[in-house]
Design a protein around this motif. Structure first.
Motif, PDB file in Angstrom:
ATOM      1  N   SER A 247       0.849  -1.193   0.000  1.00 58.84           N
ATOM      2  CA  SER A 247       0.000   0.000   0.000  1.00 58.84           C
ATOM      3  C   SER A 247       0.885   1.244   0.000  1.00 58.84           C
ATOM      4  N   GLN A 248       0.261   2.392  -0.226  1.00 55.74           N
ATOM      5  CA  GLN A 248       1.025   3.634  -0.216  1.00 55.74           C
ATOM      6  C   GLN A 248       1.608   3.884   1.172  1.00 55.74           C
ATOM      7  N   LEU A 249       0.874   3.462   2.185  1.00 57.62           N
ATOM      8  CA  LEU A 249       1.400   3.602   3.546  1.00 57.62           C
ATOM      9  C   LEU A 249       2.643   2.754   3.732  1.00 57.62           C
ATOM     10  N   ASP A 250       2.608   1.522   3.190  1.00 58.44           N
ATOM     11  CA  ASP A 250       3.785   0.649   3.282  1.00 58.44           C
ATOM     12  C   ASP A 250       4.988   1.289   2.594  1.00 58.44           C
ATOM     13  N   ILE A 251       4.734   1.911   1.460  1.00 57.35           N
ATOM     14  CA  ILE A 251       5.836   2.536   0.724  1.00 57.35           C
ATOM     15  C   ILE A 251       6.369   3.730   1.501  1.00 57.35           C
ATOM     16  N   ASN A 252       5.458   4.521   2.066  1.00 54.94           N
ATOM     17  CA  ASN A 252       5.905   5.686   2.832  1.00 54.94           C
ATOM     18  C   ASN A 252       6.705   5.271   4.061  1.00 54.94           C
ATOM     19  N   GLN A 253       6.342   4.135   4.629  1.00 55.63           N
ATOM     20  CA  GLN A 253       7.034   3.648   5.829  1.00 55.63           C
ATOM     21  C   GLN A 253       8.246   2.784   5.492  1.00 55.63           C
ATOM     22  N   LYS A 254       8.618   2.778   4.173  1.00 51.69           N
ATOM     23  CA  LYS A 254       9.802   2.057   3.713  1.00 51.69           C
ATOM     24  C   LYS A 254       9.721   0.563   4.019  1.00 51.69           C
ATOM     25  N   LYS A 255       8.550  -0.009   3.861  1.00 48.80           N
ATOM     26  CA  LYS A 255       8.415  -1.442   4.076  1.00 48.80           C
ATOM     27  C   LYS A 255       9.190  -2.182   2.996  1.00 48.80           C
ATOM     28  N   ALA A 256      10.011  -3.128   3.400  1.00 43.07           N
ATOM     29  CA  ALA A 256      10.850  -3.847   2.445  1.00 43.07           C
ATOM     30  C   ALA A 256       9.997  -4.730   1.547  1.00 43.07           C
ATOM     31  N   VAL A 257      10.465  -4.954   0.331  1.00 41.21           N
ATOM     32  CA  VAL A 257       9.747  -5.796  -0.618  1.00 41.21           C
ATOM     33  C   VAL A 257       9.710  -7.231  -0.113  1.00 41.21           C
ATOM     34  N   THR A 258      10.801  -7.667   0.529  1.00 39.52           N
ATOM     35  CA  THR A 258      10.828  -9.046   1.051  1.00 39.52           C
ATOM     36  C   THR A 258       9.761  -9.241   2.128  1.00 39.52           C
ATOM     37  N   ASP A 259       9.567  -8.211   2.951  1.00 41.36           N
ATOM     38  CA  ASP A 259       8.516  -8.304   3.968  1.00 41.36           C
ATOM     39  C   ASP A 259       7.140  -8.310   3.310  1.00 41.36           C
ATOM     40  N   ALA A 260       6.966  -7.530   2.264  1.00 37.98           N
ATOM     41  CA  ALA A 260       5.685  -7.487   1.570  1.00 37.98           C
ATOM     42  C   ALA A 260       5.373  -8.829   0.923  1.00 37.98           C
ATOM     43  N   ILE A 261       6.376  -9.506   0.393  1.00 32.42           N
ATOM     44  CA  ILE A 261       6.162 -10.816  -0.231  1.00 32.42           C
ATOM     45  C   ILE A 261       5.759 -11.838   0.827  1.00 32.42           C
ATOM     46  N   ARG A 262       6.363 -11.735   1.994  1.00 37.46           N
ATOM     47  CA  ARG A 262       6.009 -12.646   3.083  1.00 37.46           C
ATOM     48  C   ARG A 262       4.567 -12.401   3.522  1.00 37.46           C
ATOM     49  N   ASP A 263       4.169 -11.135   3.646  1.00 39.09           N
ATOM     50  CA  ASP A 263       2.787 -10.832   4.018  1.00 39.09           C
ATOM     51  C   ASP A 263       1.808 -11.259   2.919  1.00 39.09           C
ATOM     52  N   GLU A 264       2.237 -11.150   1.678  1.00 36.67           N
ATOM     53  CA  GLU A 264       1.386 -11.572   0.561  1.00 36.67           C
ATOM     54  C   GLU A 264       1.101 -13.072   0.662  1.00 36.67           C
ATOM     55  N   TYR A 265       2.121 -13.844   0.962  1.00 37.93           N
ATOM     56  CA  TYR A 265       1.953 -15.295   1.063  1.00 37.93           C
ATOM     57  C   TYR A 265       0.966 -15.631   2.173  1.00 37.93           C
ATOM     58  N   ALA A 266       1.083 -14.916   3.287  1.00 38.99           N
ATOM     59  CA  ALA A 266       0.168 -15.169   4.402  1.00 38.99           C
ATOM     60  C   ALA A 266      -1.265 -14.817   4.016  1.00 38.99           C
ATOM     61  N   PHE A 267      -1.443 -13.726   3.300  1.00 36.21           N
ATOM     62  CA  PHE A 267      -2.785 -13.325   2.868  1.00 36.21           C
ATOM     63  C   PHE A 267      -3.395 -14.377   1.939  1.00 36.21           C
TER      64      PHE A 267
END
Length: 697
Positions: A247-267
């Protein structure tokens, strides 16, 4: 087969060095509307934040992104050679060998390069940015990110921004070697997907289209994308893969892509457990890698053929440009000699480049001689422009004041010379046509036979001037000779010519046969001796004064009113006395009017016309034979024999070498470009040959 994608990357590098886009290489083209999540999908595949972010249109230039998987050995070797730290880095084509290890710097460079070419008014540019990313965390892929599809111009955007973007998209997806990655947001209606719509316009059977559904986590509460992902809404042959973006919030908070992929898998495990292993960013990367490898395998044979054809074309082009001149004296002599030889070969029909669209050179000269000139002469009527009154007047003028017993020969010569003179104009026109063709041969040799002359425009112009001058000097000489040929025929009318004597004998026989036929048709009461003389008596009756009492007008009128075989009836004479009639003016000679000729007049005219026709045909045959010979000798063969010496004498001079052998301004540049392209094609051919040797297809 994993090594196939690096092969394409090598080929891309080869053609990038020459800035060429002549080979359509296999690649994945990402298509979608603005804010559909295209950039997030690409960053997920890279595993890094590298693309500009913002509202509205952000991607304003095509970005060709090559992902190169490297192992630990390659990483160590590159780090030692370039003195870099880190396991991932990037390189731009426009910055040459500069290596970027800071991916934030890569993003800023993309923004700067976009502003440099596209400006800051949200306009677009079709010049691509080439970026290569090396990482142990990526799979080998070649992707193209394009501006998002938009409908309404915003701010300073051009009014036709929608058309410009569509044209740019079609430029890439029309490549039959490309795979189309159609990106659509899950919170929009799949049936209205602009990405799938444009993909189907070029890929009607769907063999190279893969759909990606983004933003699965942003769908309305109580809804899901199960039907869409299963292909029940819009079936896609290569499949439909769902992903979850940051999300835009994730990008603003500098969320790493690797963390986003892990959260995607969980979703996916929670929301779509049965489809979790066939969706997500990692599955998308593997699928794209597999599709691209299979696509490359299918495209390589055709790609190899295309490269070989282009290599042959550029080799020929480079040969036509020639090598840089070192020995100018020798080069000049060679070019002059080659041009002269090609000019002569074109006339003789032995040129290397044979024209197939139209007659050229010697073939056209032959056509002029035997078709154009020959048919023109044959169309000249031997008696054209000559009326019976002209013939009769010539006969009368040739006899003077004395009545003629026989047809005067002078009248025949006078009239036949007039007719022969008519052959001069088509003869001179024949010379003109051959001269024009000799001039055309110059251009033919320049265009087809000696293309290296185009390297030296001043030499080319000088050669054209010399040959044109030579032709111009020979034209009056040839015309004079052709004029003399006609004058020779006019100078002496050879009535003893064998063909003419035979024609006269045959004509006399015909006349005698006609006389005998007329005598057989006479009534028995008419004496033969009177019948034989009737024609001459009737004709003379109109020319003698009646009893010496008639005036000149009456004499002429009776002569004109007389008909064949009948003596003119005497008319009442005018009184010769001025007291009883009008005065007589003997100089008042009337203008001849059309009338019926007497038998003798008709016979005399017929004799002259037959003689003229017979002799004219003899002269025409002579002219038709002698004019082409004169043209060949005085013009064509003379130019062939003297062309080499004339060119050498006029141009082969030390003071002219540098000027004549000055290349055109862009010739050196074109030669270098052709050489670089040929080198790139040869290198590409070697790359494909190496793959073939390993039996990879």
């Amino acid at each position: 087969m994993e090594a196939l994608i690096p092969v394409i990357n090598k080929l891309q590098d080869v053609f990038n060095t020459v800035g060429a886009d002549i080979i359509q290489l296999p690649q994945i083209v990402v298509v979608g509307t603005q804010s559909s999540g295209k950039s997030s999908v690409l960053e997920s595949l890279v595993g890094r934040d590298i693309l500009p972010r913002g509202t509205g249109i952000v991607t304003r230039r095509p970005l060709i992104l090559q992902l190169v998987h490297i192992d630990s050995e390659d990483r160590r070797k590159t780090s030692e050679e370039n003195g870099i730290e880190g396991e991932e880095w990037g390189k731009f084509l426009h910055t040459k060998n500069k290596i970027y290890t800071d991916f934030e710097e890569i993003r800023r460079e993309i923004e700067a390069e976009t502003e440099r070419m596209s400006g800051n008014n949200k306009g677009i540019c079709d010049e691509p940015i080439h970026l290569k990313v090396f990482s142990p965390h990526v799979v080998n892929l070649t992707l193209v990110d394009l501006p998002g599809i938009t409908k309404v111009p915003v701010g300073d955007q051009p009014k036709d921004i929608e058309i410009l973007i569509r044209e740019l998209i079609f430029k890439y997806i029309s490549n039959p070697n490309s795979i189309i990655l159609a990106v659509t947001a899950a919170n929009t209606d799949m049936a209205t997907s602009e990405a799938l719509k444009v993909a189907r316009e070029v890929d009607t059977d769907g063999r190279r289209t893969l759909a990606v559904v983004t933003k699965l986590d942003l769908m309305d509460a109580g809804t899901d994308a199960m039907d869409v992902l299963m292909g029940r809404v819009i079936p896609v042959k290569l499949g439909i893969i769902g992903v979850v973006n940051r999300s835009q919030l994730d990008i603003n908070q500098k969320k790493a892509v690797t963390d986003a992929i892990r959260d995607e898998y969980a979703f996916l495990q929670k929301k779509y457990p049965s489809l979790a292993n066939r969706n997500g960013t990692k599955y998308l990367a593997r699928t794209l890698n597999r599709l691209l490898m299979h696509h490359i395998r299918d495209c390589l044979p055709e790609l190899k053929t295309r490269i070989n054809v282009l290599a042959a074309q550029y080799q020929s082009l480079l040969n036509s440009y020639g090598e840089p001149v070192e020995d100018k004296s020798s080069t000049l002599l060679q070019l002059i000699t080659k041009f002269a030889a090609e000019y002569c070969h074109t006339i003789e029909g032995t040129a290397k480049y044979i024209e197939t669209a139209e007659l050229c050179g010697g073939a056209r000269i032959c056509y002029i001689f035997h078709e154009t000139f020959g048919r023109t002469l044959e169309s000249v009527d031997p008696l054209g422009g000559l009326t019976t009154i002209d013939v009769l007047t010539a006969i009368r003028n040739a006899t003077g004041p004395r009545p003629a017993l026989f047809v005067p020969e002078v009248s025949f010569e006078l009239l036949v010379k007039r007719q022969v003179k008519r052959l001069e104009e088509p003869s001179l026109r024949c010379v003109e046509l051959v001269h024009e063709e000799m001039q055309r041969i110059i251009q033919h040799c320049s265009n087809y036979s000696t293309q290296e002359l185009l390297r030296f425009p001043k030499l080319h112009d000088a050669i054209v001037e010399v040959v044109t001058s030579l032709l111009r000097k020979r034209l009056p000489v040839t015309n004079e000779m052709v004029h003399n040929l006609v004058a020779i025929e006019l100078a002496y009318i050879n009535t003893k010519h064998p063909d003419f004597a035979d024609a006269c004998g045959l004509m006399n026989n015909n006349i005698e046969e006609q006389r005998r036929n007329r005598m057989r048709d006479l009534p028995a009461a008419v004496p033969r001796d009177k019948a034989a003389n009737s024609g001459s008596q009737s004709s003379s009756s109109g020319e003698q004064p009646d009893g010496g009492t008639g005036n000149w007008r009456g004499m002429l009128r009776r002569g004109e009113d007389s008909t064949g075989g009948e003596r003119a009836m005497p008319q009442p004479p005018y009184s010769s006395s001025p007291h009883k009639g009008h005065a007589v003016n003997l100089l008042d000679v009337p203008v001849p009017v059309s009338r019926k000729l007497s038998a003798r007049e008709q016979r005399d005219c017929e004799v002259i016309e037959r003689l003229i026709k017979s002799y004219f045909l003899i002269v025409r045959k002579n002219i038709q034979d002698s004019v082409p010979k004169a043209v060949m000798h005085f013009l064509v063969n003379h130019v062939k024999d003297c062309l080499q010496s004339e060119l050498v004498g006029q141009l082969y001079k030390t003071g002219l070498l540098n000027d004549l052998l000055t290349e055109s301004e862009d010739m050196a540049q074109r030669r270098n470009e052709a050489a670089d392209m040929l080198k790139a094609l040869q290198k590409a051919s070697q790359v494909i040959a190496e793959i073939r040797e390993t039996h990879m297809w």
